[in-house]
Design a protein around this motif. Structure first.
Motif, mmCIF file in Angstrom:
data_model
loop_
_atom_site.group_PDB
_atom_site.id
_atom_site.type_symbol
_atom_site.label_atom_id
_atom_site.label_comp_id
_atom_site.label_asym_id
_atom_site.label_seq_id
_atom_site.Cartn_x
_atom_site.Cartn_y
_atom_site.Cartn_z
ATOM 1 N N ALA A 92 0.839 -1.204 0.000
ATOM 2 C CA ALA A 92 0.000 0.000 0.000
ATOM 3 C C ALA A 92 0.878 1.259 0.000
ATOM 4 N N TRP A 93 1.922 1.272 0.826
ATOM 5 C CA TRP A 93 2.811 2.443 0.876
ATOM 6 C C TRP A 93 3.669 2.555 -0.390
ATOM 7 N N ILE A 94 3.929 1.410 -1.025
ATOM 8 C CA ILE A 94 4.652 1.463 -2.307
ATOM 9 C C ILE A 94 3.770 2.170 -3.342
ATOM 10 N N ALA A 95 2.465 1.832 -3.353
ATOM 11 C CA ALA A 95 1.538 2.504 -4.275
ATOM 12 C C ALA A 95 1.477 3.993 -3.935
ATOM 13 N N PHE A 96 1.470 4.308 -2.656
ATOM 14 C CA PHE A 96 1.439 5.706 -2.213
ATOM 15 C C PHE A 96 2.690 6.455 -2.699
ATOM 16 N N SER A 97 3.835 5.773 -2.653
ATOM 17 C CA SER A 97 5.101 6.427 -3.046
ATOM 18 C C SER A 97 5.048 6.906 -4.496
ATOM 19 N N ALA A 98 4.319 6.164 -5.345
ATOM 20 C CA ALA A 98 4.268 6.543 -6.762
ATOM 21 C C ALA A 98 3.578 7.902 -6.944
ATOM 22 N N SER A 99 2.640 8.215 -6.034
ATOM 23 C CA SER A 99 1.903 9.480 -6.168
ATOM 24 C C SER A 99 2.776 10.694 -5.847
ATOM 25 N N LEU A 100 3.906 10.467 -5.196
ATOM 26 C CA LEU A 100 4.788 11.587 -4.857
ATOM 27 C C LEU A 100 5.370 12.230 -6.115
ATOM 28 N N PHE A 101 5.484 11.434 -7.183
ATOM 29 C CA PHE A 101 6.183 11.956 -8.368
ATOM 30 C C PHE A 101 5.357 12.951 -9.171
ATOM 31 N N ASP A 102 4.014 12.815 -9.121
ATOM 32 C CA ASP A 102 3.172 13.836 -9.769
ATOM 33 C C ASP A 102 3.385 15.169 -9.059
ATOM 34 N N THR A 103 3.449 15.090 -7.737
ATOM 35 C CA THR A 103 3.632 16.302 -6.931
ATOM 36 C C THR A 103 5.017 16.905 -7.195
ATOM 37 N N LEU A 104 6.019 16.048 -7.290
ATOM 38 C CA LEU A 104 7.373 16.546 -7.544
ATOM 39 C C LEU A 104 7.455 17.198 -8.927
ATOM 40 N N PHE A 105 6.745 16.631 -9.888
ATOM 41 C CA PHE A 105 6.750 17.208 -11.235
ATOM 42 C C PHE A 105 6.185 18.639 -11.196
ATOM 43 N N LYS A 106 5.114 18.829 -10.417
ATOM 44 C CA LYS A 106 4.533 20.177 -10.288
ATOM 45 C C LYS A 106 5.522 21.113 -9.603
ATOM 46 N N ILE A 107 6.239 20.607 -8.616
ATOM 47 C CA ILE A 107 7.228 21.441 -7.916
ATOM 48 C C ILE A 107 8.278 21.947 -8.905
ATOM 49 N N ILE A 108 8.638 21.114 -9.849
ATOM 50 C CA ILE A 108 9.708 21.472 -10.791
ATOM 51 C C ILE A 108 9.210 22.395 -11.903
ATOM 52 N N THR A 109 7.932 22.263 -12.262
ATOM 53 C CA THR A 109 7.456 22.967 -13.458
ATOM 54 C C THR A 109 6.596 24.203 -13.156
ATOM 55 N N ALA A 110 6.031 24.288 -11.947
ATOM 56 C CA ALA A 110 5.003 25.315 -11.703
ATOM 57 C C ALA A 110 5.581 26.696 -11.429
ATOM 58 N N VAL A 201 22.353 16.269 -14.875
ATOM 59 C CA VAL A 201 21.261 16.219 -15.866
ATOM 60 C C VAL A 201 19.958 16.693 -15.208
ATOM 61 N N TYR A 202 19.761 16.293 -13.965
ATOM 62 C CA TYR A 202 18.553 16.685 -13.228
ATOM 63 C C TYR A 202 18.544 18.202 -13.018
ATOM 64 N N TYR A 203 19.719 18.741 -12.682
ATOM 65 C CA TYR A 203 19.859 20.194 -12.499
ATOM 66 C C TYR A 203 19.461 20.922 -13.792
ATOM 67 N N SER A 204 19.995 20.452 -14.915
ATOM 68 C CA SER A 204 19.680 21.079 -16.217
ATOM 69 C C SER A 204 18.195 20.961 -16.518
ATOM 70 N N ASN A 205 17.616 19.826 -16.141
ATOM 71 C CA ASN A 205 16.190 19.615 -16.364
ATOM 72 C C ASN A 205 15.367 20.652 -15.582
ATOM 73 N N ILE A 206 15.764 20.917 -14.352
ATOM 74 C CA ILE A 206 15.044 21.928 -13.547
ATOM 75 C C ILE A 206 15.203 23.302 -14.202
ATOM 76 N N GLU A 207 16.420 23.603 -14.650
ATOM 77 C CA GLU A 207 16.672 24.892 -15.322
ATOM 78 C C GLU A 207 15.794 25.043 -16.558
ATOM 79 N N THR A 208 15.752 23.978 -17.382
ATOM 80 C CA THR A 208 15.026 24.021 -18.657
ATOM 81 C C THR A 208 13.526 24.199 -18.448
#
Ligand code: GSH
Length: 219
Positions: A92-110, A201-208
């Motif tokens: 159940a917590w493994i399934a929960f962990s997957a939902s963190l990445f949608d939130t992280l994507f918003k943190i990077i792009t918003a 690469v991750y740093y550049s991705n955040i910049e881009t």
């Protein structure tokens, strides 16, 4: 068994599968594709168009959590707890962990407003995990398990972002998660689950992406 993992270097879901394969010392070949221009051979065999995808003796297995379970099933060591309730809770917590990445994507792009909302949402989710995490080194005790692999890609990315941004997403206030993150990130299978220099690469991705987070980069 002949295993071929189709991967994209920055993908946290691929990383999760790789950690379990490495922790279980399973031999596999890896093929990197560019998700911006996925090759035809990949689109033909992938039902979702997503990575990770595993070819096992030519059979197609997709979805990172399923690939992780499969890697565990073909191994002699079981990286899940044996107790059915504990195993179910881990899943159940493994399934929960997957939902963190949608939130992280918003943190990077918003923009700033979206960033603040997403940061609050991420921290609200982390608070829920902090509340159930015990004092043991890993989630279930002293042994690294599948659930620890599931959280590793998030902890690695938070660590990178904090390094790049003067701790914009510091998890220090979550004492159990902080200690858990340190323990997970020191496991060899985790350290070796990404290519050398992926943090750059991750740093550049955040910049881009040019979201609000890119204005907080200090390095
Ligand atoms: N639920 C999937 C999610 C995988 C996923 O989102 N992969 C991303 C890369 S990190 C992807 O392939 N995106 C391409 C697309 O959605 O077209 C899993 O756990 O395997």
């Amino acid at each position: 068994m002949k295993l071929e993992l189709v991967s994209f270097k920055l993908c946290p879901f691929v990383q999760y599968a790789v950690i379990i394969l490495k922790q279980q010392k399973i031999d596999y070949n890896i093929t990197f594709i560019n998700l911006m221009t996925p090759p035809d051979w990949f689109l033909k065999i992938s039902p979702t168009g997503q990575v990770p995808l595993l070819k096992a003796d030519g059979e197609i297995i997709f979805e990172s959590s399923v690939i992780g379970e499969f890697a565990n099933d073909i191994s002699t060591t079981d990286l899940h707890p044996t107790d059915p309730i504990q195993k179910a809770k881990n899943r159940a917590w493994i399934a929960f962990s997957a939902s963190l990445f949608d939130t992280l994507f918003k943190i990077i792009t918003a923009d700033k407003t979206g960033y603040t909302e997403a940061r609050n949402a991420l921290f609200a989710k982390l608070e829920k995990i902090e509340a159930v995490k015990g004092d043991e080194i890993f989630f279930n005790g002293s042994d690294f398990a599948i659930i620890d692999a599931a959280f590793a890609p998030m902890f690695m990315r938070l660590n990178w972002i904090n390094k790049f941004s003067n701790n914009a997403l510091s998890i220090q206030k979550f004492s159990k998660l902080s200690a858990w993150s340190t323990a997970i990130l020191s496991v060899n299978a985790v350290k070796n689950s990404v290519e050398e220099g992926l943090d750059d690469v991750y740093y550049s991705n955040i910049e881009t992406r040019k979201g609000y987070l890119s204005t907080l980069l200090v390095e």
